[in-house]
Design a protein around this motif. Structure first.
Motif, mmCIF file in Angstrom:
data_model
loop_
_atom_site.group_PDB
_atom_site.id
_atom_site.type_symbol
_atom_site.label_atom_id
_atom_site.label_comp_id
_atom_site.label_asym_id
_atom_site.label_seq_id
_atom_site.Cartn_x
_atom_site.Cartn_y
_atom_site.Cartn_z
ATOM 1 N N ASP A 113 0.894 -1.390 -0.137
ATOM 2 C CA ASP A 113 0.052 -0.097 -0.115
ATOM 3 C C ASP A 113 1.019 0.993 -0.065
ATOM 4 N N PRO A 133 -5.598 -2.618 0.084
ATOM 5 C CA PRO A 133 -6.075 -1.551 1.037
ATOM 6 C C PRO A 133 -5.850 -1.993 2.309
ATOM 7 N N GLN A 191 -7.983 0.026 -5.376
ATOM 8 C CA GLN A 191 -7.491 -0.594 -4.460
ATOM 9 C C GLN A 191 -8.263 -2.018 -4.743
#
Length: 450
Positions: A232, A246, A283
């Motif tokens: 991320d 995510p 995401q």
């Protein structure tokens, strides 16, 4: 005369073939916000080949394609398909992520031709293929260790260093430009030889941005690939990846499920993401994947029983998302699958199949759920428990109400634009939404189309 006729036929056949190829290529090459258009309303299904069938082969998995297609699956992601190192191997069969050869097939799964045929079969059904790529490290006996020892970071003894604390792996040295070129060549090999549609890149967060800035444009010259990063870090979408994990949101989802956080905590992550990532970052939302299942008991432990449903709906309908389903979640598999041993899934009941099919078909048919459409919260009840929002594009609109609590909640709708006739997606019938207060059951979920 006959010779001229045959030449004419050959020219026409070639021309038609070129037209068909060009048409398919142009459709396949279209993009939205810099991403492959085919993924914007798409989804991903992760396949653990070893555990998917008793045989654990490509050919055995192929028998499930029609079922997955019927469920609404559009893109299949295979965990690593490469041979596994024998040196320092964990367990009997070893980790998929300890690769011994980047341009070969794990014989456990079948042959190279078996995989090529499987990719073609998937394409013939209108689906796409991603393969898992392991660029951060190799297995402990990868051929590069003897052929190109300079490709690796060295430990105090001068040997190829272990990557992190993964004893069956060795850390690649990205300061070596020839190693980088060799890695890119290996990735190109799979695009050229098997016609895959993208890569899920393992430990992408520990590979420097300079490599992704160098490799991804080269790969995309070959095909309109979808690039998914395990990580991320903000530099990943800036370096060419279409999608990231995510993780911040997933950890909050787990805490909301346990009652450690309220639904309001989800908003803080949305705001954080808006500040962290470029506006067009996708995401990949999920309630489980191979790591989370095997090591953290997802989804049966993190989102147990009825708790799973609202979080699955959330992962399928959230803004900037492409949703993931992991092998066996449609059954569901309510155990951690072994990682280094044979532990086949038993497909029998398919208890969640209709649930997922409803969500996947909704996403495919309704542009409002595309990864690039608007999102706004709607107040319908106690914001600590009830999370409601609208996804919208043009005249398409989807309204979602989720009860992220174990108690029944009161909800009432005040927004005039949402009142009136709507289609209840899960009840499969028209419904008249009014302002009258009503109840939503513990861990309940509702979706309406306008």
């Amino acid at each position: 005369m006959k010779k001229g006729f045959y030449i004419l036929i050959l020219i026409l056949t070639f021309s038609l073939a070129c037209c068909r190829s060009s048409k398919w290529s142009n459709l396949d090459a279209s993009q939205i916000n810099g991403h492959p258009a085919w993924m914007m309303q798409g989804n991903i299904y992760e396949v653990n080949v070893r555990q998917y069938t008793p045989e654990g082969t490509f050919n055995a998995f192929a028998k499930h394609l029609d079922r997955l297609k019927s469920m609404g699956v559009e893109t299949i992601w295979f965990m690593p398909i490469n041979p596994i190192s024998k040196l320092d191997r964990k367990g009997t069969l070893g980790s998929y992520y300890a690769v011994s050869d980047y341009t070969a097939i794990n014989p456990e799964f079948g042959t190279f031709d078996d995989f090529k045929k499987l990719v073609q079969a998937i394409h013939d059904k209108g689906m796409k293929v991603l393969i898992d790529w392991v660029p951060n490290h190799t297995g402990a006996d990868h051929r590069w260790i003897t052929e190109h020892p300079e490709f690796f970071v060295k430990d105090n003894s001068g040997k190829a260093a272990v990557a992190f604390d993964w004893a069956d792996t060795r850390q690649l040295d990205y300061k070596n430009s020839i190693m980088q070129d060799s890695m890119i060549a290996a990735m190109k090999f799979w695009v050229k030889r098997t016609n895959i549609d993208g890569f899920r890149c393992d430990v992408a967060w520990n590979v420097p941005a300079s490599f992704w800035n160098k490799s991804i444009p080269q790969l995309r010259k070959m095909k309109n690939l979808f690039m998914l990063a395990e990580g991320d870090s903000t530099y990943l979408p800036k370096s060419g990846f279409d999608a990231v994990y995510p993780w911040h949101m997933f950890k909050i989802m787990e805490k909301v499920a346990k009652g450690e956080k309220t639904a309001l905590a989800l908003d803080s992550i949305n705001k954080e993401n808006e500040m962290l990532y470029p506006a067009n970052t996708i995401q990949m939302y999920f309630t489980s994947n191979h790591d989370e299942n095997s090591w953290n008991h997802a989804d049966f432990g993190t989102f147990p029983g009825a708790v799973h449903a609202p979080f699955a709906v959330f992962s399928q309908t959230m803004k900037n998302s492409v949703p993931l389903i992991y092998s066996g979640q449609e059954e569901p598999v309510l155990r951690a699958l072994e990682f280094f041993e044979k532990d086949p899934i038993t497909f029998k009941n398919f208890e969640r199949e209709k649930f997922y099919k409803t969500l996947l078909e909704l996403r495919k048919r309704n542009e409002a759920l595309s990864a690039n459409t608007s999102f706004r919260k709607v107040l319908v009840g106690d914001e600590k428990a009830v999370y409601a929002y609208v996804r919208e594009k043009g005249n398409k609109k989807v309204f979602i109400i989720l009860n992220f609590s174990g108690t029944e909640q009161s909800v009432s709708l005040k927004e005039s634009s949402l009142l009136g006739k709507a289609y209840n997606v899960f009840e499969e019938k028209e419904f008249f939404l009014n302002a009258k207060e009503r109840k939503i059951k513990p861990w309940g979920y509702e979706i309406y189309e306008y």
